[in-house]
Write an enzyme that holds these catalytic residues in place. Structure first.
Site, PDB file in Angstrom:
ATOM      1  N   LYS A   9       0.816  -1.205   0.000  1.00  0.00           N
ATOM      2  CA  LYS A   9       0.000   0.000   0.000  1.00  0.00           C
ATOM      3  C   LYS A   9       0.864   1.276   0.000  1.00  0.00           C
ATOM      4  O   LYS A   9       2.081   1.206   0.225  1.00  0.00           O
ATOM      5  CB  LYS A   9      -0.924  -0.015   1.214  1.00  0.00           C
ATOM      6  CG  LYS A   9      -1.941  -1.157   1.187  1.00  0.00           C
ATOM      7  CD  LYS A   9      -2.821  -1.103   2.418  1.00  0.00           C
ATOM      8  CE  LYS A   9      -3.870  -2.193   2.404  1.00  0.00           C
ATOM      9  NZ  LYS A   9      -4.771  -2.085   3.573  1.00  0.00           N
ATOM     10  N   TYR A  49     -12.222  -1.814  -4.726  1.00  0.00           N
ATOM     11  CA  TYR A  49     -12.805  -2.075  -3.415  1.00  0.00           C
ATOM     12  C   TYR A  49     -14.331  -2.004  -3.420  1.00  0.00           C
ATOM     13  O   TYR A  49     -14.952  -1.830  -2.362  1.00  0.00           O
ATOM     14  CB  TYR A  49     -12.240  -1.095  -2.378  1.00  0.00           C
ATOM     15  CG  TYR A  49     -10.821  -1.423  -1.976  1.00  0.00           C
ATOM     16  CD1 TYR A  49     -10.546  -2.516  -1.157  1.00  0.00           C
ATOM     17  CD2 TYR A  49      -9.754  -0.657  -2.422  1.00  0.00           C
ATOM     18  CE1 TYR A  49      -9.245  -2.830  -0.789  1.00  0.00           C
ATOM     19  CE2 TYR A  49      -8.449  -0.955  -2.050  1.00  0.00           C
ATOM     20  CZ  TYR A  49      -8.201  -2.039  -1.234  1.00  0.00           C
ATOM     21  OH  TYR A  49      -6.922  -2.347  -0.873  1.00  0.00           O
ATOM     22  N   PHE A  57     -15.971   2.703   6.086  1.00  0.00           N
ATOM     23  CA  PHE A  57     -14.572   3.040   5.792  1.00  0.00           C
ATOM     24  C   PHE A  57     -14.274   3.148   4.299  1.00  0.00           C
ATOM     25  O   PHE A  57     -13.144   3.439   3.911  1.00  0.00           O
ATOM     26  CB  PHE A  57     -13.618   2.024   6.440  1.00  0.00           C
ATOM     27  CG  PHE A  57     -13.848   0.600   5.997  1.00  0.00           C
ATOM     28  CD1 PHE A  57     -13.332   0.127   4.798  1.00  0.00           C
ATOM     29  CD2 PHE A  57     -14.569  -0.283   6.799  1.00  0.00           C
ATOM     30  CE1 PHE A  57     -13.532  -1.187   4.388  1.00  0.00           C
ATOM     31  CE2 PHE A  57     -14.772  -1.602   6.409  1.00  0.00           C
ATOM     32  CZ  PHE A  57     -14.253  -2.048   5.204  1.00  0.00           C
ATOM     33  N   ARG A  85      -1.791 -14.558   3.844  1.00  0.00           N
ATOM     34  CA  ARG A  85      -2.590 -13.929   4.910  1.00  0.00           C
ATOM     35  C   ARG A  85      -1.918 -14.135   6.273  1.00  0.00           C
ATOM     36  O   ARG A  85      -1.944 -13.247   7.123  1.00  0.00           O
ATOM     37  CB  ARG A  85      -4.021 -14.450   4.883  1.00  0.00           C
ATOM     38  CG  ARG A  85      -4.729 -13.993   3.584  1.00  0.00           C
ATOM     39  CD  ARG A  85      -6.194 -14.242   3.557  1.00  0.00           C
ATOM     40  NE  ARG A  85      -6.921 -13.392   4.480  1.00  0.00           N
ATOM     41  CZ  ARG A  85      -7.197 -12.101   4.277  1.00  0.00           C
ATOM     42  NH1 ARG A  85      -6.755 -11.487   3.193  1.00  0.00           N
ATOM     43  NH2 ARG A  85      -7.891 -11.417   5.164  1.00  0.00           N
ATOM     44  N   THR A  91      -5.771  -7.802  10.032  1.00  0.00           N
ATOM     45  CA  THR A  91      -6.016  -6.466   9.479  1.00  0.00           C
ATOM     46  C   THR A  91      -5.721  -5.394  10.518  1.00  0.00           C
ATOM     47  O   THR A  91      -5.087  -4.384  10.215  1.00  0.00           O
ATOM     48  CB  THR A  91      -7.480  -6.344   8.995  1.00  0.00           C
ATOM     49  OG1 THR A  91      -7.706  -7.338   8.001  1.00  0.00           O
ATOM     50  CG2 THR A  91      -7.760  -4.980   8.412  1.00  0.00           C
ATOM     51  N   ARG A 102       2.229  -6.762   9.201  1.00  0.00           N
ATOM     52  CA  ARG A 102       1.414  -5.709   9.822  1.00  0.00           C
ATOM     53  C   ARG A 102       1.845  -5.421  11.265  1.00  0.00           C
ATOM     54  O   ARG A 102       1.865  -4.263  11.692  1.00  0.00           O
ATOM     55  CB  ARG A 102      -0.055  -6.080   9.738  1.00  0.00           C
ATOM     56  CG  ARG A 102      -0.565  -5.984   8.303  1.00  0.00           C
ATOM     57  CD  ARG A 102      -1.978  -6.444   8.175  1.00  0.00           C
ATOM     58  NE  ARG A 102      -2.514  -6.178   6.841  1.00  0.00           N
ATOM     59  CZ  ARG A 102      -3.547  -6.816   6.339  1.00  0.00           C
ATOM     60  NH1 ARG A 102      -4.165  -7.752   7.028  1.00  0.00           N
ATOM     61  NH2 ARG A 102      -3.979  -6.512   5.120  1.00  0.00           N
ATOM     62  N   ASN A 112      -1.935  -0.252   6.960  1.00  0.00           N
ATOM     63  CA  ASN A 112      -1.403  -1.521   7.463  1.00  0.00           C
ATOM     64  C   ASN A 112      -0.497  -2.218   6.443  1.00  0.00           C
ATOM     65  O   ASN A 112      -0.334  -3.413   6.451  1.00  0.00           O
ATOM     66  CB  ASN A 112      -2.531  -2.436   7.945  1.00  0.00           C
ATOM     67  CG  ASN A 112      -3.501  -2.822   6.856  1.00  0.00           C
ATOM     68  OD1 ASN A 112      -3.275  -2.558   5.672  1.00  0.00           O
ATOM     69  ND2 ASN A 112      -4.592  -3.465   7.236  1.00  0.00           N
ATOM     70  N   HIS A 115      -2.049  -5.568   1.351  1.00  0.00           N
ATOM     71  CA  HIS A 115      -3.374  -6.133   1.069  1.00  0.00           C
ATOM     72  C   HIS A 115      -3.154  -7.498   0.440  1.00  0.00           C
ATOM     73  O   HIS A 115      -2.205  -7.690  -0.315  1.00  0.00           O
ATOM     74  CB  HIS A 115      -4.139  -5.246   0.075  1.00  0.00           C
ATOM     75  CG  HIS A 115      -5.333  -5.927  -0.526  1.00  0.00           C
ATOM     76  ND1 HIS A 115      -6.581  -5.862   0.034  1.00  0.00           N
ATOM     77  CD2 HIS A 115      -5.456  -6.719  -1.631  1.00  0.00           C
ATOM     78  CE1 HIS A 115      -7.429  -6.580  -0.705  1.00  0.00           C
ATOM     79  NE2 HIS A 115      -6.757  -7.103  -1.709  1.00  0.00           N
ATOM     80  N   GLU A 126      -9.258  -9.923  -8.305  1.00  0.00           N
ATOM     81  CA  GLU A 126      -8.215  -8.942  -8.019  1.00  0.00           C
ATOM     82  C   GLU A 126      -7.044  -9.032  -8.985  1.00  0.00           C
ATOM     83  O   GLU A 126      -6.530  -8.001  -9.437  1.00  0.00           O
ATOM     84  CB  GLU A 126      -7.739  -9.106  -6.570  1.00  0.00           C
ATOM     85  CG  GLU A 126      -8.803  -8.703  -5.571  1.00  0.00           C
ATOM     86  CD  GLU A 126      -8.359  -8.795  -4.129  1.00  0.00           C
ATOM     87  OE1 GLU A 126      -9.049  -8.207  -3.288  1.00  0.00           O
ATOM     88  OE2 GLU A 126      -7.333  -9.458  -3.824  1.00  0.00           O
TER      89      GLU A 126
END
Length: 138
Positions: A9, A49, A57, A85, A91, A102, A112, A115, A126
């Site tokens: 990110k 998204y 959010f 993950r 998250t 994270r 964070n 993704h 995606e």
């Protein structure tokens, strides 16, 4: 072999930790089969998204994700989605396990650092959002 999408990110790119994230992926046997850097505009972030459109959010997330460059990768490996993950961590970085990306680098629940796809169906959407078939190593 399974594939998943990874995004470093804007906060991770701005902080110069691209190499650290990639090192963690490769040391956990996740192979990068496509990679690029780009900057989404707000409309592109909203499209990516869209599944979260009704969430409170959504606006801040899409604003943040269009605020700077991101690094997008397609990762491949055994159980790539679950493995990535686990490497990312929860998250909410405050709940993430020690040694996860994270836990080590996030500064806020939104900032964070990374993704990742949450299911095989999401991964298909995606990956195709950012990459065409000519860009993927087979």
């Amino acid at each position: 072999m399974e594939r998943t999408l990874s995004i470093i990110k804007p906060d991770g790119v701005a902080r110069g930790i691209i190499g650290e994230v990639i090192q963690r992926l490769e040391s956990n046997k996740l192979k990068i089969v496509a990679m690029k850097m780009l900057k989404m505009n707000k409309t592109q972030a909203e499209g990516f998204y869209a599944v979260h459109e009704a969430r409170p959010f959504f606006d801040s997330l899409t604003y943040f994700m269009s605020s700077g460059p991101i690094v997008i990768m397609v990762l491949e490996g055994e159980n790539a989605i679950a493995k990535y993950r686990e490497i990312m961590g929860a998250t909410d970085y405050k709940e993430a396990a020690e040694g996860t990306i994270r836990k080590d680098f996030a500064t806020d629940i939104e900032k964070n650092v990374v993704h990742g796809s949450d299911s095989p169906e999401t991964a298909i959407f995606e990956i195709s959002y950012f990459f065409n078939s000519f860009e993927l190593i087979h």
